[in-house]
Design a protein around this motif. Structure first.
Motif, PDB file in Angstrom:
ATOM      1  N   ARG B  22       0.832  -1.210   0.000  1.00 34.45           N
ATOM      2  CA  ARG B  22       0.000   0.000   0.000  1.00 34.45           C
ATOM      3  C   ARG B  22       0.864   1.257   0.000  1.00 34.45           C
ATOM      4  O   ARG B  22       1.005   1.916   1.028  1.00 34.45           O
ATOM      5  CB  ARG B  22      -0.886   0.041   1.268  1.00 34.45           C
ATOM      6  CG  ARG B  22      -1.917  -1.041   1.384  1.00 34.45           C
ATOM      7  CD  ARG B  22      -3.247  -0.632   0.725  1.00 34.45           C
ATOM      8  NE  ARG B  22      -4.157  -1.767   0.757  1.00 34.45           N
ATOM      9  CZ  ARG B  22      -5.154  -1.920   1.629  1.00 34.45           C
ATOM     10  NH1 ARG B  22      -5.407  -0.987   2.518  1.00 34.45           N
ATOM     11  NH2 ARG B  22      -5.923  -2.983   1.596  1.00 34.45           N
ATOM     12  N   SER B  24       0.319   4.068  -0.921  1.00 32.57           N
ATOM     13  CA  SER B  24      -0.398   5.296  -0.570  1.00 32.57           C
ATOM     14  C   SER B  24      -0.197   5.676   0.897  1.00 32.57           C
ATOM     15  O   SER B  24      -0.210   6.864   1.243  1.00 32.57           O
ATOM     16  CB  SER B  24      -1.888   5.108  -0.868  1.00 32.57           C
ATOM     17  OG  SER B  24      -2.347   3.906  -0.271  1.00 32.57           O
ATOM     18  N   ILE B  25       0.018   4.684   1.766  1.00 36.79           N
ATOM     19  CA  ILE B  25       0.228   4.979   3.185  1.00 36.79           C
ATOM     20  C   ILE B  25       1.501   5.814   3.357  1.00 36.79           C
ATOM     21  O   ILE B  25       1.533   6.782   4.125  1.00 36.79           O
ATOM     22  CB  ILE B  25       0.322   3.672   3.996  1.00 36.79           C
ATOM     23  CG1 ILE B  25      -1.027   2.951   3.989  1.00 36.79           C
ATOM     24  CG2 ILE B  25       0.788   3.942   5.429  1.00 36.79           C
ATOM     25  CD1 ILE B  25      -0.991   1.535   4.558  1.00 36.79           C
ATOM     26  N   SER B  28       0.909   9.336   2.214  1.00 39.17           N
ATOM     27  CA  SER B  28       0.162  10.068   3.247  1.00 39.17           C
ATOM     28  C   SER B  28       1.088  10.486   4.384  1.00 39.17           C
ATOM     29  O   SER B  28       0.989  11.594   4.910  1.00 39.17           O
ATOM     30  CB  SER B  28      -0.962   9.189   3.804  1.00 39.17           C
ATOM     31  OG  SER B  28      -1.867   8.832   2.803  1.00 39.17           O
ATOM     32  N   ILE B 238      -8.856   1.424   7.542  1.00 41.32           N
ATOM     33  CA  ILE B 238      -8.077   2.550   7.042  1.00 41.32           C
ATOM     34  C   ILE B 238      -6.825   2.769   7.885  1.00 41.32           C
ATOM     35  O   ILE B 238      -6.884   2.766   9.121  1.00 41.32           O
ATOM     36  CB  ILE B 238      -8.922   3.853   7.090  1.00 41.32           C
ATOM     37  CG1 ILE B 238     -10.245   3.655   6.327  1.00 41.32           C
ATOM     38  CG2 ILE B 238      -8.141   5.024   6.511  1.00 41.32           C
ATOM     39  CD1 ILE B 238     -11.185   4.847   6.429  1.00 41.32           C
ATOM     40  N   HIS B 239      -5.699   2.950   7.220  1.00 41.71           N
ATOM     41  CA  HIS B 239      -4.486   3.289   7.958  1.00 41.71           C
ATOM     42  C   HIS B 239      -4.611   4.719   8.474  1.00 41.71           C
ATOM     43  O   HIS B 239      -5.062   5.613   7.742  1.00 41.71           O
ATOM     44  CB  HIS B 239      -3.251   3.149   7.070  1.00 41.71           C
ATOM     45  CG  HIS B 239      -1.973   3.141   7.855  1.00 41.71           C
ATOM     46  ND1 HIS B 239      -1.408   4.288   8.359  1.00 41.71           N
ATOM     47  CD2 HIS B 239      -1.175   2.122   8.259  1.00 41.71           C
ATOM     48  CE1 HIS B 239      -0.299   3.977   9.023  1.00 41.71           C
ATOM     49  NE2 HIS B 239      -0.137   2.664   8.983  1.00 41.71           N
ATOM     50  N   GLU B 242      -3.445   7.598   6.242  1.00 45.60           N
ATOM     51  CA  GLU B 242      -4.320   7.987   5.125  1.00 45.60           C
ATOM     52  C   GLU B 242      -5.509   8.787   5.621  1.00 45.60           C
ATOM     53  O   GLU B 242      -5.970   9.726   4.972  1.00 45.60           O
ATOM     54  CB  GLU B 242      -4.789   6.739   4.377  1.00 45.60           C
ATOM     55  CG  GLU B 242      -3.665   6.012   3.679  1.00 45.60           C
ATOM     56  CD  GLU B 242      -4.162   4.814   2.896  1.00 45.60           C
ATOM     57  OE1 GLU B 242      -4.122   4.871   1.662  1.00 45.60           O
ATOM     58  OE2 GLU B 242      -4.585   3.822   3.515  1.00 45.60           O
ATOM     59  N   ASP B 247      -6.549  11.231   2.554  1.00 49.83           N
ATOM     60  CA  ASP B 247      -6.386  10.469   1.326  1.00 49.83           C
ATOM     61  C   ASP B 247      -7.390   9.339   1.162  1.00 49.83           C
ATOM     62  O   ASP B 247      -7.223   8.466   0.323  1.00 49.83           O
ATOM     63  CB  ASP B 247      -4.954   9.921   1.244  1.00 49.83           C
ATOM     64  CG  ASP B 247      -3.944  11.060   1.120  1.00 49.83           C
ATOM     65  OD1 ASP B 247      -4.327  12.119   0.595  1.00 49.83           O
ATOM     66  OD2 ASP B 247      -2.800  10.889   1.562  1.00 49.83           O
ATOM     67  N   VAL B 248      -8.394   9.309   2.001  1.00 49.87           N
ATOM     68  CA  VAL B 248      -9.457   8.314   1.841  1.00 49.87           C
ATOM     69  C   VAL B 248     -10.815   8.998   1.945  1.00 49.87           C
ATOM     70  O   VAL B 248     -10.963  10.005   2.643  1.00 49.87           O
ATOM     71  CB  VAL B 248      -9.401   7.205   2.920  1.00 49.87           C
ATOM     72  CG1 VAL B 248      -8.351   6.175   2.584  1.00 49.87           C
ATOM     73  CG2 VAL B 248      -9.201   7.795   4.305  1.00 49.87           C
TER      74      VAL B 248
END
Lengths: 467, 252
Positions: B22, B24-25, B28, B238-239, B242, B247-248
């Motif tokens: 992931r 994206s984490i 973020s 969800i992390h 993020e 970002d989510v």
């Protein structure tokens, strides 16, 4: 039977799972309430840790002092190399005093030694008097599943059915009535027994006493009514002074059951003296090594601090899922996962140190600060050092470490891995069957990775001047 | 507000799992570090902290990767990871790996003292009171074991969530209970792991929250995987990075 098969059996046992669910978290909640109501808890925990740690640094000295004081008070102190030796010594004592029946209060060391079977083989009848241990004994000598609540895996309905069958009485479901029924059976046993056998929570060096904590009062009857009292415990249980005992008694019941103090705290010092109203004519200590001395000075010495409260298993997500019998030997839960390989042999309990998430709930609640996850990890290390792990695992770890030490190769490897996983996911956001880790997808989906690794995306972003 | 980049450099340890699964984490996390006024740097040769080897008992492998990690990261004033478990390895276990090598031990200790889990860094070090995210919805937070018990990460993520006007924070029961991931444990003992994560999923669903937030991708994959296997397509996993970075998507 293999650990994994034992576990599968327990997970598939709906009755056991119901019983585990009913008790799950109950002891942890009691402990939490007791700790919250006791502002000194952390300070006492630190002091208790120091008492137990310091005694282990000079264990021989404290044991000799204990022996000397116990002898002065008229007791006999016997040293047992291991469980078998302890059984021999106890059978010897029993024969010398013409003992036919032994009433026992709870002793995990007697479980270690397999004492009941040894006594029976020698024609001596052991009678368990702790209610939980009694239930297990009349259920075909079932082993305990918890060190202080031996029968925690059973429901009262199961006990009711057992009592009705064994005692030939009408089934009862009220716990108090069941207790009265057991009491009626046990009372004549106390009065008729020739020997009482107890464990020992602590041995006090300055007085030569054994201290035992119980909630049922059976310990007191076992140690004072019969002619002979044998206290059977491990050599690590010694502490220097009564002051130390006071400290440890403030933390043991709180950690175990959430009680500020147990219903009974018995201090037994030598046999009946002139002028005493009661007490045994003869008192023996049988102090067992059974692998303990080997831990002194090793990286596992901290394990000997254990005061057998059971808090680690009461807080263990694994124990609370699989129950105590899955562990395969006398001691379950985190403390058992450390002790079993140490006392029975590393190769005899290969799974136990690995069957833990290392969540450290046990380490946090341990009243003597034993770093249980760290000890389990060190046992894993010993398995690797001795070449006991499967070759496939050893190669996989080495290969992973070799690649992870080479960033360019690693970057390539992860790029390939991501594409492979994406191919497996086949356009979906998850993988449901994964050959490289079947264990994962047996229980849950494997979320699919993003299209590219962070490394790739970050490089693209930097090239694109986005950063 | 602090001027962008005025507070010096922070090295991001992406972690091997985030890199692989992931990314994206990590983006973020970079956004959050930069929003706090730091220059976020990603040391390029980083791979893994060595925890899988350490927990498998292959200390030699773990030590080799620890040396590599120390050499790459020790020049930075702060090292931040979007993972309590990886930051915990550096902070609490690296010094132990070098018990018999005083020079490396000293370097490991110096590094340990300036290594932080992301929310721990944002709250305890950077003193962040505002985050870029505008998530809206109910959120329950799962305390991952290493973050909680090795690093004391407990209030930090909650403090930040509570700064977000759109977030309604709900505590699930037994939020400090392990989710049953345990690294290779989840693959070696799937039956036990599955039963434990089932309880975690029940607690999350019992809270009624729209999303569960957490600080470790391992636990996240375990929980999300189990929820989806159970047929729960709705509960968002969800992390925390993020969520805080915006970002989510949120609820509705």
């Amino acid at each position: 039977m293999h650990f994994v098969s034992r576990v599968r059996q327990r997970l598939d046992d709906p009755e056991l799972q119901r019983n585990l669910k009913r008790t799950r978290g109950r002891n942890a909640a009691s402990r939490a309430a007791a700790v919250a109501a006791f502002p000194d808890f952390d300070a006492v925990r630190a002091r208790a840790t120091e008492i137990r740690a310091s005694v282990l640094r000079d264990l021989d000295v404290w044991l000799e002092r204990f022996e000397q004081k116990a002898i002065e008070r008229g007791a006999t102190v016997l040293w047992a190399r291991d469980g078998d030796h302890a059984c021999d010594l106890i059978i010897d004592i029993a024969r010398r005093h013409g003992v036919r029946t032994v009433v026992k209060s709870k002793s995990m060391v007697s479980e270690e030694a397999g004492l009941n079977a040894a006594l029976e083989a020698a024609g001596i009848r052991p009678v368990e008097t702790d209610l939980g241990e009694y239930i297990l004994q009349i259920n075909d000598n079932e082993p305990p599943s918890h060190i202080i609540m031996p029968v925690i895996h059973k429901s009262k309905e199961q006990v009711s059915e057992l009592f009705a069958r064994v005692h030939g009485t009408a089934p009862k479901t009220d716990i108090e009535e069941l207790t009265h029924e057991a009491r009626a059976v046990l009372r004549p046993e106390f009065l008729g027994a020739d020997m009482g056998l107890s464990g020992g929570n602590f041995l006090v060096a300055e007085t030569g006493s054994v201290a035992i904590v119980t909630n049922e009062g059976n310990g007191r009857l076992c140690t004072t009514l019969p002619r002979v009292h044998v206290a059977l415990t491990g050599i690590e249980k010694v502490i220097p002074t009564l002051e130390d005992l006071a400290t440890l008694l403030r933390i043991l019941p709180r950690s175990a059951t959430g009680q500020a103090i147990t219903n009974y705290v018995s201090m037994l010092t030598g046999p009946k003296q002139a002028g005493d109203a009661d007490g045994p004519e003869h008192m023996y200590f049988v102090l067992v090594d059974g692998g303990r001395a080997d831990l002194l000075g090793s990286e596992f010495e901290a394990m000997l601090r254990c005061i057998r409260c059971g808090a680690c298993m009461n807080h263990c997500p694994v124990y609370q899922t699989i129950g105590g019998h899955s562990y395969g030997w006398v001691y379950p839960g985190p403390m058992g996962s450390v002790l079993t390989p140490l006392y029975q042999g590393l190769d005899k309990a290969m799974d136990l140190p690995h069957a833990a998430t290392l969540c450290n709930q046990c380490g946090v609640v341990c009243p003597v600060s034993i770093p249980l996850p760290e000890l389990m990890r060190t046992l894993r290390e010993k398995q690797v050092e001795r070449g006991l792990r499967p070759w496939s695992e050893r190669i996989a770890t080495k290969l992973w470490a070799w690649v992870a030490a080479r960033p360019t190769l690693y970057a390539l490897g992860t790029r390939v891995a991501v594409r492979y996983l994406r191919w497996l996911a086949d356009g979906r956001d998850r993988i449901q069957v994964m050959g490289v880790a079947p264990g994962w997808t047996a229980q849950r989906d494997f979320p699919a990775p993003a299209a590219k690794t962070f490394r790739e995306l970050y490089a693209e972003r930097r090239r694109g001047g986005g950063q | 507000m602090v001027a962008p980049g005025s507070r010096g450099e922070v090295a991001l340890f992406v972690t091997c799992l985030v890199d692989l699964m992931r990314p994206s984490i990590a983006f973020s996390a970079l956004k959050l570090i930069e929003a706090a006024g730091y220059v976020a740097v990603v040391p390029e040769a980083q791979t893994c902290c060595g925890q899988p080897g350490y927990n498998s008992g292959d200390t030699a492998a773990a030590r080799a990767l620890a040396r590599k990690f120390i050499a790459e990261f020790e020049r930075f004033p702060y090292i931040v990871a979007p993972s309590g478990s990886c930051a915990g390895t550096v902070r609490t276990h690296y010094p132990d790996l070098f018990a018999n090598e005083p020079e490396w031990r000293a370097r490991a200790e110096a590094l340990a003292a300036k290594t932080f889990e992301l929310t721990q860094f944002l709250v305890d070090v950077a003193g962040v009171t505002e985050v870029p995210g505008d998530f809206s919805g109910s959120v329950t937070y799962h305390d991952s074991c290493s973050g909680l018990r090795e690093l004391g990460v407990k209030q930090q993520p909650r403090t930040l969530l509570d700064r977000m006007p759109g977030v309604k924070r709900i505590e699930m029961r037994e939020c400090e209970e392990c989710c049953g991931f345990g690294g290779l444990f989840s693959v070696k003992y799937p039956d036990i792991s599955g039963a434990i994560v089932q309880r975690k999923c029940d607690a999350i669903r019992g809270s009624g929250a729209y999303a569960v937030a957490l600080g470790d991708l391992g636990c996240m994959m375990n929980i999300e995987g189990r929820l989806r296997r159970n047929g729960d397509e709705l509960t968002q996993v969800i992390h925390i990075a993020e969520l805080l970075a915006g970002d989510v998507g949120g609820q509705g």
